[in-house]
Design an enzyme around this catalytic site. Structure first.
Site, mmCIF file in Angstrom:
data_model
loop_
_atom_site.group_PDB
_atom_site.id
_atom_site.type_symbol
_atom_site.label_atom_id
_atom_site.label_comp_id
_atom_site.label_asym_id
_atom_site.label_seq_id
_atom_site.Cartn_x
_atom_site.Cartn_y
_atom_site.Cartn_z
ATOM 1 C CE LYS A 172 37.254 -5.275 78.927
ATOM 2 N NZ LYS A 172 37.178 -4.047 79.714
ATOM 3 C CE1 TYR A 210 35.034 -7.917 80.008
ATOM 4 C CE2 TYR A 210 36.555 -9.698 79.553
ATOM 5 C CZ TYR A 210 36.251 -8.541 80.232
ATOM 6 O OH TYR A 210 37.142 -8.018 81.132
ATOM 7 C CG ASN A 254 43.069 -14.911 84.420
ATOM 8 O OD1 ASN A 254 41.864 -14.769 84.283
ATOM 9 N ND2 ASN A 254 43.787 -15.686 83.631
HETATM 10 P P1 NAD Z 1 35.003 -4.988 88.818
HETATM 11 O O1 NAD Z 1 33.736 -5.591 88.324
HETATM 12 O O2 NAD Z 1 35.394 -5.226 90.234
HETATM 13 O O3 NAD Z 1 34.997 -3.411 88.565
HETATM 14 C C1 NAD Z 1 34.309 -2.808 87.518
HETATM 15 C C2 NAD Z 1 33.487 -1.676 88.096
HETATM 16 O O4 NAD Z 1 32.794 -1.019 87.034
HETATM 17 C C3 NAD Z 1 32.412 -2.161 89.097
HETATM 18 O O5 NAD Z 1 32.617 -1.576 90.359
HETATM 19 C C4 NAD Z 1 31.114 -1.721 88.461
HETATM 20 O O6 NAD Z 1 30.134 -1.300 89.389
HETATM 21 C C5 NAD Z 1 31.561 -0.586 87.560
HETATM 22 N N1 NAD Z 1 30.566 -0.337 86.521
HETATM 23 C C6 NAD Z 1 29.894 -1.258 85.790
HETATM 24 N N2 NAD Z 1 28.988 -0.659 85.005
HETATM 25 C C7 NAD Z 1 29.091 0.672 85.243
HETATM 26 C C8 NAD Z 1 28.388 1.808 84.746
HETATM 27 N N3 NAD Z 1 27.408 1.688 83.850
HETATM 28 N N4 NAD Z 1 28.739 3.027 85.214
HETATM 29 C C9 NAD Z 1 29.717 3.164 86.146
HETATM 30 N N5 NAD Z 1 30.413 2.113 86.656
HETATM 31 C C10 NAD Z 1 30.093 0.891 86.212
HETATM 32 O O7 NAD Z 1 36.146 -5.483 87.808
HETATM 33 P P2 NAD Z 1 37.736 -5.366 87.906
HETATM 34 O O8 NAD Z 1 38.262 -6.732 88.091
HETATM 35 O O9 NAD Z 1 38.131 -4.305 88.875
HETATM 36 O O10 NAD Z 1 38.065 -4.917 86.425
HETATM 37 C C11 NAD Z 1 38.396 -3.579 86.058
HETATM 38 C C12 NAD Z 1 38.627 -3.509 84.561
HETATM 39 O O11 NAD Z 1 39.644 -4.431 84.171
HETATM 40 C C13 NAD Z 1 37.406 -3.868 83.715
HETATM 41 O O12 NAD Z 1 37.376 -3.045 82.590
HETATM 42 C C14 NAD Z 1 37.661 -5.295 83.299
HETATM 43 O O13 NAD Z 1 36.999 -5.612 82.085
HETATM 44 C C15 NAD Z 1 39.171 -5.290 83.153
HETATM 45 N N6 NAD Z 1 39.768 -6.630 83.307
HETATM 46 C C16 NAD Z 1 39.847 -7.209 84.534
HETATM 47 C C17 NAD Z 1 40.420 -8.470 84.659
HETATM 48 C C18 NAD Z 1 40.551 -9.146 86.000
HETATM 49 O O14 NAD Z 1 41.129 -10.240 86.057
HETATM 50 N N7 NAD Z 1 40.050 -8.578 87.087
HETATM 51 C C19 NAD Z 1 40.903 -9.135 83.523
HETATM 52 C C20 NAD Z 1 40.793 -8.525 82.298
HETATM 53 C C21 NAD Z 1 40.238 -7.248 82.187
#
Ligand code: NAD
Length: 335
Positions: free
Chosen positions: A154, A150, A179
Site C-alpha cells: 500500500k 500488505y 477498519n
Molecule cells: P473486499 O475484499 O471486500 O473487496 C475487494 C475486492 O477486490 C473483492 O471483491 C475482490 O474480489 C476484488 N479483487 C481482488 N483481486 C482482484 C483482481 N485480481 N481483479 C479484480 N478484482 C479483484 O475488501 P474491502 O473491505 O471492500 O476493501 C476495499 C479496499 O479498501 C481494498 O483496497 C482494501 O485494501 C482497502 N482497505 C479496506 C479496509 C477495511 O477495513 N475494509 C481497511 C483498509 C484498507
C-alpha cells in the site's frame, strides 16, 4: 454534491465497493463495476458489472475504456489480520500488479481522476506498540516501517500515485482507511475483520457460553461505519487534495470492549476465552482526524453502537436464513 460522472469502481463485488456503487448511482452517476467476482449478498446497482482479473494489463485497459472520468480503485487481495499475515507473497504480488497496471491503464485511457484505497497498515509499527496509542497523523507513515506485505504494498502504491502526478500530471487521490465495518461484508471464511467475526461468534454463541478472542483482547483500534466511509470517499474525490488522508474514526476501543458491546447488542452474557497463539497485529492503532477535518470540513459521525447494531442484526439474519441459529438454546435454558 455535483458528481454526475462516468465512474469505474474496481472491487465492486467487494464490501466497500458494493456500498460505493449504490451511493454513486443514487447521486446520478453512470457506474461500471469491475471485480473477479460479483457481490455475494445483494445484486449490484452498477450500470454494468464486468468480471475481469485486474492482475492482467489488458483487463485494466478494458476496465478503463469508453470515457471513464473517475476511477475508485478498491480492488485488492485482502482480509483480516489472519489472512494478511499468512499470505504475504500472494497479497503483495497481486496488489502491486492491480495497482500499477490500473494506474497506467487509467492514464492511457485519459481518466481525469484516480482514487487509490490505502490503509492504516502503512503506518510505522514502532509508533503502534502501546494499547493507549497516540492517534496517527498522516506523516507518521515515515520513516517507513509498515505492516509486512500488505502495508508495504500500500505504501509503495501511494508513492507510485505521487510519481504519476509529478511525471504525468495524472491526478490522484489517496485514502487511508481505518477498519471499515457494516452490513453486506464478509463475516466468515478467513477474510472477515474483527467486527464481523465477533458479530458472527456472538450470534452463534449460547447465552452464558464462551467466545474465542484472538490475543489478550487488550489490543486497540478505531472503527468506521461503511456509510461514513462512502461519504468520505465522495468528498475526497471531489476535493483537490492529493496527499494521503486518513479516513476513520478516532474513538479508540479495545477488542475486549468491542466484544462487550456486541454481546450487549446480541443480548448475551459470554465468557471470553483468549487465544494467545493467534495474530493480533499492532498493539494499538487510532486515526488522527485533524487533517481530515481541515481538508474535507467533515468527519465520520455514525456511532459504534449504532453501526454495530445494524451490522450485528444483518449477520444474525444471514445466519438465521442459513438455518444456523434455529438450534441455539441458551446455556441456561439447556441446563
Ligand atoms: P473486499 O475484499 O471486500 O473487496 C475487494 C475486492 O477486490 C473483492 O471483491 C475482490 O474480489 C476484488 N479483487 C481482488 N483481486 C482482484 C483482481 N485480481 N481483479 C479484480 N478484482 C479483484 O475488501 P474491502 O473491505 O471492500 O476493501 C476495499 C479496499 O479498501 C481494498 O483496497 C482494501 O485494501 C482497502 N482497505 C479496506 C479496509 C477495511 O477495513 N475494509 C481497511 C483498509 C484498507
Amino acid at each position: 454534491m455535483p458528481v454526475k460522472h462516468r465512474v469505474l469502481v474496481t472491487g465492486a463485488g467487494g464490501f466497500i465497493g458494493h456500498h460505493l456503487v449504490r451511493r454513486l448511482k443514487a447521486e446520478g452517476c453512470w457506474v461500471r463495476g469491475v471485480d473477479i467476482k460479483g457481490p455475494e449478498y445483494e445484486a449490484t446497482a452498477a450500470d454494468e458489472l464486468e468480471l475481469l482479473d485486474l492482475r492482467k494489463y489488458d483487463n485494466c485497459l478494458l476496465a478503463t475504456r469508453g470515457g471513464i472520468e473517475q476511477v475508485y480503485n478498491l480492488a485488492a487481495d485482502m482480509g483480516g489480520i489472519g489472512y494478511i499475515t499468512a499470505s504475504r507473497a500472494d497479497i503483495s504480488r497481486n496488489n502491486i500488479l492491480i495497482n500499477a497496471q490500473m494506474l497506467e491503464a487509467s492514464r492511457l485511457n485519459a481518466v481525469s481522476r484516480f482514487l487509490f484505497s490505502s490503509s492504516a497498515c502503512v503506518y510505522a509499527q514502532s509508533k503502534q506498540r502501546g494499547a493507549d496509542v497516540t492517534p496517527l497523523r498522516e506523516e507518521d507513515a515515515y520513516p517507513a516501517d509498515p505492516e509486512a506485505g500488505y502495508g508495504w504494498e500500500k505504501l509503495f502504491t501511494e508513492e507510485l500515485c505521487r510519481y504519476y502526478w509529478q511525471d504525468y500530471r495524472f491526478d490522484t487521490r489517496i485514502v487511508r482507511f481505518h477498519n471499515v465495518y457494516g452490513p453486506l461484508g464478509t463475516y466468515e471464511g478467513g477474510k472477515e475483520k474483527a467486527p464481523a467475526a465477533i458479530s458472527r461468534k456472538v450470534a452463534l454463541a449460547l447465552d452464558g457460553g464462551e467466545i474465542d478472542i484472538w490475543g489478550d483482547g487488550e489490543q486497540t483500534r478505531s472503527f468506521m461505519y461503511v456509510d461514513d466511509c462512502v461519504e468520505g470517499l465522495l468528498r475526497l474525490m471531489a476535493s483537490d487534495y492529493r496527499d494521503p488522508l486518513n479516513l476513520g474514526t478516532d474513538r479508540l476501543i479495545s477488542i475486549n470492549e468491542l466484544v462487550d458491546l456486541v454481546s450487549e447488542i446480541g443480548g448475551k452474557r459470554l465468557t471470553k476465552r483468549h487465544d494467545l497463539s493467534k495474530p493480533q497485529g499492532v498493539r494499538g492503532r487510532n486515526s488522527d482526524n485533524n487533517r481530515l477535518r481541515q481538508t474535507l470540513g467533515w468527519e465520520p459521525s455514525v456511532s459504534l453502537e449504532e453501526g454495530l447494531n445494524v451490522t450485528y442484526r444483518w449477520i444474525e439474519n444471514e445466519l438465521r436464513h442459513a438455518g444456523r441459529l434455529s438450534n441455539i438454546l441458551t446455556a441456561r435454558s439447556a441446563d
